[in-house]
Design a protein around this motif. Structure first.
Motif, PDB file in Angstrom:
ATOM      1  N   LEU A 286      40.904  32.137  37.879  1.00  0.00           N
ATOM      2  CA  LEU A 286      41.074  31.677  39.262  1.00  0.00           C
ATOM      3  C   LEU A 286      40.948  30.171  39.409  1.00  0.00           C
ATOM      4  CD1 LEU A 286      39.125  34.464  41.214  1.00  0.00           C
ATOM      5  CD2 LEU A 286      41.596  34.238  40.868  1.00  0.00           C
ATOM      6  N   GLY A 287      40.420  29.517  38.392  1.00  0.00           N
ATOM      7  CA  GLY A 287      40.321  28.062  38.427  1.00  0.00           C
ATOM      8  C   GLY A 287      41.670  27.372  38.482  1.00  0.00           C
ATOM      9  N   GLN A 288      42.735  28.095  38.131  1.00  0.00           N
ATOM     10  CA  GLN A 288      44.096  27.552  38.213  1.00  0.00           C
ATOM     11  C   GLN A 288      44.685  27.682  39.606  1.00  0.00           C
ATOM     12  OE1 GLN A 288      43.879  25.834  35.157  1.00  0.00           O
ATOM     13  NE2 GLN A 288      46.093  26.109  35.364  1.00  0.00           N
ATOM     14  N   THR A 289      43.894  28.240  40.522  1.00  0.00           N
ATOM     15  CA  THR A 289      44.374  28.463  41.889  1.00  0.00           C
ATOM     16  C   THR A 289      43.439  27.791  42.894  1.00  0.00           C
ATOM     17  OG1 THR A 289      43.077  30.460  42.400  1.00  0.00           O
ATOM     18  CG2 THR A 289      45.090  30.748  41.095  1.00  0.00           C
ATOM     19  N   ALA A 290      43.826  27.860  44.158  1.00  0.00           N
ATOM     20  CA  ALA A 290      42.981  27.357  45.241  1.00  0.00           C
ATOM     21  C   ALA A 290      42.198  28.493  45.906  1.00  0.00           C
ATOM     22  CB  ALA A 290      43.838  26.629  46.275  1.00  0.00           C
ATOM     23  N   ILE A 291      42.138  29.636  45.247  1.00  0.00           N
ATOM     24  CA  ILE A 291      41.404  30.786  45.787  1.00  0.00           C
ATOM     25  C   ILE A 291      39.904  30.491  45.780  1.00  0.00           C
ATOM     26  CG2 ILE A 291      40.780  33.202  45.379  1.00  0.00           C
ATOM     27  CD1 ILE A 291      43.605  33.590  44.212  1.00  0.00           C
ATOM     28  N   GLN A 292      39.276  30.691  46.919  1.00  0.00           N
ATOM     29  CA  GLN A 292      37.858  30.407  47.051  1.00  0.00           C
ATOM     30  C   GLN A 292      37.033  31.679  46.918  1.00  0.00           C
ATOM     31  OE1 GLN A 292      37.192  28.256  50.704  1.00  0.00           O
ATOM     32  NE2 GLN A 292      38.558  26.568  50.131  1.00  0.00           N
TER      33      GLN A 292
ATOM     34  N   ASN B 168      28.399  35.536  46.469  1.00  0.00           N
ATOM     35  CA  ASN B 168      28.146  36.587  45.480  1.00  0.00           C
ATOM     36  C   ASN B 168      29.326  36.784  44.531  1.00  0.00           C
ATOM     37  OD1 ASN B 168      29.880  37.723  47.305  1.00  0.00           O
ATOM     38  ND2 ASN B 168      28.757  39.632  47.557  1.00  0.00           N
ATOM     39  N   GLU B 169      30.151  35.728  44.391  1.00  0.00           N
ATOM     40  CA  GLU B 169      31.253  35.683  43.426  1.00  0.00           C
ATOM     41  C   GLU B 169      32.370  36.672  43.723  1.00  0.00           C
ATOM     42  OE1 GLU B 169      29.625  35.987  39.483  1.00  0.00           O
ATOM     43  OE2 GLU B 169      28.953  33.912  39.502  1.00  0.00           O
ATOM     44  N   GLY B 170      32.470  37.092  44.967  1.00  0.00           N
ATOM     45  CA  GLY B 170      33.629  37.862  45.387  1.00  0.00           C
ATOM     46  C   GLY B 170      34.706  36.917  45.887  1.00  0.00           C
ATOM     47  N   ILE B 171      35.936  37.418  45.982  1.00  0.00           N
ATOM     48  CA  ILE B 171      37.017  36.587  46.515  1.00  0.00           C
ATOM     49  C   ILE B 171      36.903  36.538  48.032  1.00  0.00           C
ATOM     50  CG2 ILE B 171      39.518  36.420  46.827  1.00  0.00           C
ATOM     51  CD1 ILE B 171      39.900  37.498  44.054  1.00  0.00           C
ATOM     52  N   GLN B 172      36.882  35.349  48.569  1.00  0.00           N
ATOM     53  CA  GLN B 172      36.714  35.136  50.008  1.00  0.00           C
ATOM     54  C   GLN B 172      38.010  35.457  50.747  1.00  0.00           C
ATOM     55  OE1 GLN B 172      36.318  31.062  52.137  1.00  0.00           O
ATOM     56  NE2 GLN B 172      34.232  31.695  51.615  1.00  0.00           N
ATOM     57  N   THR B 173      37.889  36.241  51.824  1.00  0.00           N
ATOM     58  CA  THR B 173      39.056  36.561  52.649  1.00  0.00           C
ATOM     59  C   THR B 173      38.703  36.404  54.120  1.00  0.00           C
ATOM     60  OG1 THR B 173      38.557  38.913  52.980  1.00  0.00           O
ATOM     61  CG2 THR B 173      39.753  38.321  50.960  1.00  0.00           C
ATOM     62  N   ASP B 174      39.751  36.387  54.947  1.00  0.00           N
ATOM     63  CA  ASP B 174      39.529  36.456  56.384  1.00  0.00           C
ATOM     64  C   ASP B 174      39.568  37.926  56.804  1.00  0.00           C
ATOM     65  OD1 ASP B 174      42.212  37.196  56.423  1.00  0.00           O
ATOM     66  OD2 ASP B 174      42.919  35.351  57.360  1.00  0.00           O
ATOM     67  N   ASP B 175      39.591  38.179  58.106  1.00  0.00           N
ATOM     68  CA  ASP B 175      39.563  39.556  58.602  1.00  0.00           C
ATOM     69  C   ASP B 175      40.842  40.332  58.291  1.00  0.00           C
ATOM     70  OD1 ASP B 175      37.003  39.368  59.605  1.00  0.00           O
ATOM     71  OD2 ASP B 175      37.659  38.697  61.582  1.00  0.00           O
ATOM     72  N   TYR B 176      41.889  39.617  57.869  1.00  0.00           N
ATOM     73  CA  TYR B 176      43.142  40.273  57.504  1.00  0.00           C
ATOM     74  C   TYR B 176      43.303  40.363  55.986  1.00  0.00           C
ATOM     75  CZ  TYR B 176      44.152  39.545  62.419  1.00  0.00           C
ATOM     76  OH  TYR B 176      44.082  39.545  63.803  1.00  0.00           O
TER      77      TYR B 176
END
Length: 442
Positions: A261-267, A271-279
């Protein structure tokens, strides 16, 4: 190669997403790291196989026979998953580890060589993996198992140590004890099932100990080593225990290690999960994350509901769904007898400022308990005095894992507790306990 959508991880969420979008004409790529894991954890190592072992234990089947049935059912389910993905012409299944090259490009290491895929829409659903606590010798010792590897062993361990008193630890303790293993469970927390209702936790502990399970609360394991083909465990108090097998059930974490994931802008979250919004949108436009990878509730039914949210976004349906729509989330532990909970405990409700009614009813108070000759367990309900709405329920006893869904239905539809109390019920069934559980007349 370009696709309309790439699904990384072939679990139950990706299954629904892929087939639905393929039926709409989308060109779909599905990536799974291993052929043995098509369909995800649920059918291969989680819900279905472990519940087969639990069911057969309760029905006094031999352990080897139960493992064989577990494997046979797994093969059938796995073949269904393969057939489902092979049927549509516009779904391509890639097998091998996947890693990001950039925000919208993924490399797959297949047996025939590396393949590079591109899509403006990507769904990440790689699930979770066991947590190994930092215990001296734990990762180097032999006869150390996770919930995945232990259930495939054809020989029942005569003695089994379990690190962790969470859902997995409790379930496996109950299952293997029922088959005849001498089980010892170590829990680092000072309180057994500390997030649950204390009286329900006490009942669970009593029943597990009645089965012969030794439970050590407030106990940390500091060292693990092998001696004479056994696992030797040393605790913080200096005591030592010997086991034929040691199960690590110290929790699970999002499986992100191989995604690059370091090759992306994914935050990521704390707790080291992938951050998302409500959608369920990540910080990269067009990239979504569903299921365990988010680091929230790790249940198959959550992953399926996450997939529905993503589908409503991709298909631009009128009833676009979001996490804000998500209501009471029930969960069960398939011990013998089972435990289930939905909503708040009494303590949590009071801390949130509610004025509550509570009631606890022993299972032995029902006619059903006499019919099935099983009086074990306790049910407890929490209700808001002002509105009469159900705030939560904790159930430990026969059919708890089924009955909790009736309570969830009432909670989700804002039905007052009196509906469950006064509803006509067949007889003699465990549902009749609702008449007394939701009776606050005293």
């Amino acid at each position: 190669m370009h696709y309309d959508i790439i699904c990384i991880g072939y679990g139950q969420g990706a299954h629904e997403l892929s087939l639905t979008l393929a039926s709409k004409g989308w060109k779909v790529a599905v990536i799974e790291k291993s052929e043995t894991n098509y369909g995800g954890s649920c059918i291969n190592i989680g819900c279905i196989p472990t519940k087969i072992l639990a069911h057969d234990a309760e029905n006094h089947k031999a352990y080897a026979e139960a493992v064989d049935r577990r494997n046979q059912v797994g093969k059938k389910k796995l073949q269904v998953e393969i057939d489902d993905m092979e049927e549509p012409d516009n779904i391509t299944l890639f097998t091998g580890p996947a890693s990001f090259v950039d925000d919208h490009t993924v490399k797959v290491e297949t047996k025939k060589g590396d393949v590079t895929l591109h899509s403006e829409t990507i769904v990440i659903s790689t699930g979770s993996e066991p947590v190994f606590p930092p215990i001296d010798g734990l990762e180097e010792a032999d006869h150390i198992y996770t919930s995945t590897t232990l259930q495939t062993e054809k020989n029942l361990p005569q003695s089994l140590g379990i690190l962790g008193g969470g859902n997995i630890g409790l379930e496996f303790a109950s299952i293997y004890s029922s088959y005849g293993s001498d089980v010892t469970l170590f829990e680092t927390a000072d309180t057994f099932m500390g997030k649950e209702e204390p009286d329900i936790a006490d009942e669970m502990k009593k029943e597990l100990e009645h089965k012969g399970i030794a439970i050590h609360v407030g106990t940390s394991v500091e060292k693990v080593e092998n001696e004479a083909n056994q696992v030797v465990v040393t605790t913080d108090s200096g005591e030592t225990y010997r086991f034929d097998a040691l199960l690590v059930a110290a929790g699970r974490k999002p499986h992100i290690s191989s995604l690059n994931l370091g090759q992306t802008a994914i935050q990521l979250t704390e707790n080291e999960g992938i951050q998302t919004d409500d959608y369920l949108r990540t910080s990269v436009e067009g990239v979504f994350a569903i299921g365990d990878i988010r680091g929230e509730e790790m249940f198959t039914y959550i992953t399926k509901k996450d997939a529905e949210i993503v589908l409503s976004q991709l298909l631009n349906t009128e009833d676009k769904r979001s996490l804000k729509d998500r209501q009471a989330i029930p969960y069960s532990i398939f011990t013998d007898p089972p435990f289930a909970r939905v909503g708040l405990t009494e303590k949590e409700a009071v801390e949130k400022g509610y004025s509550v009614w509570t009631n606890a009813v022993p299972v032995k108070a029902t006619v059903r308990a006499a019919v099935i000759n099983d009086e074990r367990g306790l049910f407890k309900a929490v209700v808001d005095k002002e509105t009469g709405l159900i705030l939560g329920a904790s159930l430990f006893g026969d059919q708890a894992h089924e009955l909790v869904n009736f309570i969830k239905l009432a909670m989700d539809n804002a039905l007052p507790y009196t509906v469950l109390r006064d509803q006509m019920k067949t007889h003699p069934v465990m549902t009749e306990i609702f008449s007394s559980l939701f009776d606050f007349s005293d």
